[in-house]
Motif scaffolding. Structure first.
Motif, PDB file in Angstrom:
ATOM      1  N   ARG A 161       1.589  -0.525  -4.111  1.00  0.00           N
ATOM      2  CA  ARG A 161       2.608   0.482  -4.429  1.00  0.00           C
ATOM      3  C   ARG A 161       1.932   1.859  -4.555  1.00  0.00           C
ATOM      4  N   PHE A 162       0.745   1.889  -5.198  1.00  0.00           N
ATOM      5  CA  PHE A 162       0.002   3.139  -5.300  1.00  0.00           C
ATOM      6  C   PHE A 162      -0.388   3.633  -3.897  1.00  0.00           C
ATOM      7  N   SER A 163      -0.857   2.720  -3.056  1.00  0.00           N
ATOM      8  CA  SER A 163      -1.318   3.151  -1.724  1.00  0.00           C
ATOM      9  C   SER A 163      -0.129   3.667  -0.895  1.00  0.00           C
ATOM     10  N   GLU A 164       1.053   3.121  -1.100  1.00  0.00           N
ATOM     11  CA  GLU A 164       2.242   3.670  -0.414  1.00  0.00           C
ATOM     12  C   GLU A 164       2.525   5.100  -0.898  1.00  0.00           C
ATOM     13  N   ALA A 165       2.408   5.312  -2.223  1.00  0.00           N
ATOM     14  CA  ALA A 165       2.688   6.644  -2.775  1.00  0.00           C
ATOM     15  C   ALA A 165       1.669   7.662  -2.250  1.00  0.00           C
ATOM     16  N   LEU A 166       0.386   7.236  -2.194  1.00  0.00           N
ATOM     17  CA  LEU A 166      -0.670   8.138  -1.723  1.00  0.00           C
ATOM     18  C   LEU A 166      -0.468   8.476  -0.235  1.00  0.00           C
ATOM     19  N   THR A 167      -0.110   7.471   0.538  1.00  0.00           N
ATOM     20  CA  THR A 167       0.122   7.681   1.972  1.00  0.00           C
ATOM     21  C   THR A 167       1.284   8.656   2.178  1.00  0.00           C
ATOM     22  N   THR A 168       2.322   8.478   1.386  1.00  0.00           N
ATOM     23  CA  THR A 168       3.489   9.358   1.492  1.00  0.00           C
ATOM     24  C   THR A 168       3.107  10.788   1.103  1.00  0.00           C
ATOM     25  N   ALA A 169       2.257  10.929   0.070  1.00  0.00           N
ATOM     26  CA  ALA A 169       1.833  12.255  -0.372  1.00  0.00           C
ATOM     27  C   ALA A 169       0.992  12.953   0.706  1.00  0.00           C
ATOM     28  N   TYR A 170       0.140  12.197   1.399  1.00  0.00           N
ATOM     29  CA  TYR A 170      -0.656  12.801   2.481  1.00  0.00           C
ATOM     30  C   TYR A 170       0.264  13.283   3.606  1.00  0.00           C
ATOM     31  N   ARG A 171       1.339  12.554   3.854  1.00  0.00           N
ATOM     32  CA  ARG A 171       2.264  12.977   4.911  1.00  0.00           C
ATOM     33  C   ARG A 171       2.995  14.256   4.479  1.00  0.00           C
ATOM     34  N   SER A 172       3.495  14.257   3.234  1.00  0.00           N
ATOM     35  CA  SER A 172       4.324  15.396   2.843  1.00  0.00           C
ATOM     36  C   SER A 172       3.500  16.615   2.454  1.00  0.00           C
ATOM     37  N   SER A 173       2.313  16.413   1.840  1.00  0.00           N
ATOM     38  CA  SER A 173       1.602  17.605   1.368  1.00  0.00           C
ATOM     39  C   SER A 173       0.386  17.985   2.213  1.00  0.00           C
ATOM     40  N   ARG A 174      -0.103  17.068   3.056  1.00  0.00           N
ATOM     41  CA  ARG A 174      -1.271  17.405   3.893  1.00  0.00           C
ATOM     42  C   ARG A 174      -0.932  17.368   5.377  1.00  0.00           C
ATOM     43  N   GLY A 175       0.292  16.940   5.702  1.00  0.00           N
ATOM     44  CA  GLY A 175       0.718  16.941   7.108  1.00  0.00           C
ATOM     45  C   GLY A 175       0.126  15.817   7.937  1.00  0.00           C
ATOM     46  N   THR A 176      -0.481  14.802   7.292  1.00  0.00           N
ATOM     47  CA  THR A 176      -1.062  13.678   8.050  1.00  0.00           C
ATOM     48  C   THR A 176       0.072  12.828   8.629  1.00  0.00           C
ATOM     49  N   ASP A 177      -0.169  12.358   9.862  1.00  0.00           N
ATOM     50  CA  ASP A 177       0.854  11.557  10.565  1.00  0.00           C
ATOM     51  C   ASP A 177       0.724  10.104  10.112  1.00  0.00           C
ATOM     52  N   THR A 178       1.492   9.729   9.100  1.00  0.00           N
ATOM     53  CA  THR A 178       1.317   8.396   8.501  1.00  0.00           C
ATOM     54  C   THR A 178       2.505   7.475   8.772  1.00  0.00           C
ATOM     55  N   GLY A 179       2.229   6.187   8.700  1.00  0.00           N
ATOM     56  CA  GLY A 179       3.280   5.166   8.780  1.00  0.00           C
ATOM     57  C   GLY A 179       2.949   4.033   7.810  1.00  0.00           C
ATOM     58  N   ILE A 180       3.988   3.416   7.265  1.00  0.00           N
ATOM     59  CA  ILE A 180       3.782   2.298   6.326  1.00  0.00           C
ATOM     60  C   ILE A 180       4.515   1.073   6.850  1.00  0.00           C
ATOM     61  N   VAL A 181       3.768  -0.040   6.990  1.00  0.00           N
ATOM     62  CA  VAL A 181       4.432  -1.308   7.338  1.00  0.00           C
ATOM     63  C   VAL A 181       4.366  -2.237   6.129  1.00  0.00           C
ATOM     64  N   ARG A 182       5.503  -2.802   5.779  1.00  0.00           N
ATOM     65  CA  ARG A 182       5.543  -3.811   4.703  1.00  0.00           C
ATOM     66  C   ARG A 182       5.585  -5.177   5.366  1.00  0.00           C
ATOM     67  N   ILE A 183       4.423  -5.824   5.336  1.00  0.00           N
ATOM     68  CA  ILE A 183       4.263  -7.073   6.082  1.00  0.00           C
ATOM     69  C   ILE A 183       4.685  -8.248   5.202  1.00  0.00           C
ATOM     70  N   PHE A 184       5.475  -9.141   5.769  1.00  0.00           N
ATOM     71  CA  PHE A 184       5.869 -10.367   5.068  1.00  0.00           C
ATOM     72  C   PHE A 184       4.931 -11.504   5.515  1.00  0.00           C
ATOM     73  N   ASN A 185       5.010 -12.634   4.803  1.00  0.00           N
ATOM     74  CA  ASN A 185       4.076 -13.746   5.045  1.00  0.00           C
ATOM     75  C   ASN A 185       3.849 -14.016   6.533  1.00  0.00           C
ATOM     76  N   THR A 186       2.594 -13.916   6.917  1.00  0.00           N
ATOM     77  CA  THR A 186       2.213 -14.140   8.313  1.00  0.00           C
ATOM     78  C   THR A 186       1.224 -15.297   8.360  1.00  0.00           C
ATOM     79  N   TYR A 187       1.284 -16.068   9.440  1.00  0.00           N
ATOM     80  CA  TYR A 187       0.394 -17.228   9.542  1.00  0.00           C
ATOM     81  C   TYR A 187      -0.089 -17.342  10.980  1.00  0.00           C
ATOM     82  N   GLY A 188      -1.149 -18.130  11.153  1.00  0.00           N
ATOM     83  CA  GLY A 188      -1.649 -18.362  12.504  1.00  0.00           C
ATOM     84  C   GLY A 188      -3.134 -18.638  12.486  1.00  0.00           C
ATOM     85  N   PRO A 189      -3.743 -18.771  13.677  1.00  0.00           N
ATOM     86  CA  PRO A 189      -5.175 -19.009  13.777  1.00  0.00           C
ATOM     87  C   PRO A 189      -5.984 -17.939  13.047  1.00  0.00           C
TER      88      PRO A 189
END
Ligand code: NAD
Length: 328
Positions: A161-189
């Protein structure tokens, strides 16, 4: 508030933190397949160089041992930073609570700094765990979650949750081109057999004829997504200019008991099912609302659970057979 969409950019060189882990190694592989050079940064806390050994001969691939909580320095141009470093299985983050909080906070700060320095797009691997034990079902991105910050799982949920807030702050206040993916349970090799997550645990137990240990009465649900689908969703987001957050997961929901029974069937095992105590703060239900991913990214999972489980069982069976040969 909706964030403005940036133009998709040309991506030639990517940095993948946690690239020697389960999801990270698949991301490295898919990026190389798309002609993107990859610098993989990992401290091997929960991952292993073995996960990327098949990529070492590739001219576009470099593996660098690095703890992203200390510093992140990558010479040369970088067009994309994928921040995937973090313990991810409950067993791992309960064993390593401080490391988990540090990689979510300092690791995110350093990798955002790298993206800013290089003018690169940045994608944060967030998680369905930001919804905690959800009071809204299925979970849309607008839901703020139900997390216990001082419960044992809080170290992971709050780090993300903190890392989402920090990423959002970099986008809004530093102009960094950011994206957030909320990944659900993934499985595989390439999941670790001993990482404590339900699918590798059940498959390992079924293949070795031990009882499958289902927590509680097994009625709690999860939605499981095959790794190729998750990785395609993440990369579609990475190659777009969207800010997110966007849920990436498979909306097919199944109970843990059904999952255990299915794995017994697919492995042809005669293992019984044992019921064990439910962990503290274990979410009762979990299912992504994937409307946003469908509308913004035109992405939806393609691999049916039965097929994905079949491929996963086959991979674990191969690993087990190879281990038995090595052991003589
Ligand atoms: P994993 O444990 O297999 O991979 C994590 C990788 O990060 C490992 O290789 C580990 O060595 C590395 N790492 C940890 N701390 C580091 C540090 N300080 N510096 C450098 N490297 C470090 O886990 P995974 O399942 O592949 O998860 C990858 C990411 O995706 C995580 O951020 C996780 O939170 C997120 N995620 C995964 C899932 C899933 O179902 N697998 C679901 C939601 C979110």
């Amino acid at each position: 508030m909706a964030q403005p969409v940036r133009a998709a950019r040309d991506i030639r060189r990517a940095v993948v933190t946690g690239g020697a882990g389960f999801l990270g190694s698949h991301l490295c592989e898919h990026l190389l397949d798309r002609g993107v050079e990859v610098v993989c940064l990992d401290n091997f806390l929960t991952g292993s160089p073995e996960n990327v050994v098949h990529l070492m001969e590739h001219p576009g691939f470099r593996l660098v041992r690095c703890d992203v909580t200390d510093y992140v320095h990558v010479p040369g141009p970088v067009d994309l930073v994928l921040h995937f470093a973090s313990p991810a299985s409950p067993l791992d983050y309960l064993k390593m609570p401080i490391e988990t909080l540090k990689v979510g906070s300092l690791g995110t700060l350093h990798t955002l700094g790298l993206a800013r320095e290089k003018g690169a797009r940045y994608v944060l691997a967030s998680t369905s765990e930001v919804y905690g034990d959800p009071l809204v079902h299925p979970q849309p991105e607008e839901y703020w979650g139900n997390v216990n910050p001082v419960g044992p799982r809080g170290v992971y949920d709050e780090a993300k949750r903190f890392s989402e807030a920090l990423t959002t702050a970099y986008r809004s206040s530093r102009g960094t081109d950011t994206g957030i993916v909320r990944i659900f349970n993934t499985y595989g090799p390439r999941m670790r057999a001993d990482d404590g997550r339900a699918i590798p645990a059940f498959v390992g137990q079924a293949l070795s004829g031990r009882p499958l240990t289902v927590a509680g009465d097994g009625s709690q649900t999860r939605s499981i997504c095959y790794v190729d689908d998750t990785v395609t969703g993440i990369l579609t987001m990475a190659f777009s200019g969207h800010a997110g957050p966007v849920n990436i997961g498979n909306p097919d929901e199944l109970s843990m008991l059904r999952l255990a029974e299915w794995i017994v069937e697919l492995t042809g095992s005669d293992s019984p099912i044992d019921f064990i105590d439910l962990p503290v703060d274990d979410p009762k239900v979990r299912r992504p609302d994937t409307t946003r991913a469908e509308q913004l990214l035109d992405w939806r999972p393609q691999v049916p659970s039965e097929e994905g489980l079949r491929r996963t069982v086959a991979w674990f069976a191969e690993q087990l057979a190879a281990r038995e040969v090595r052991a003589g």
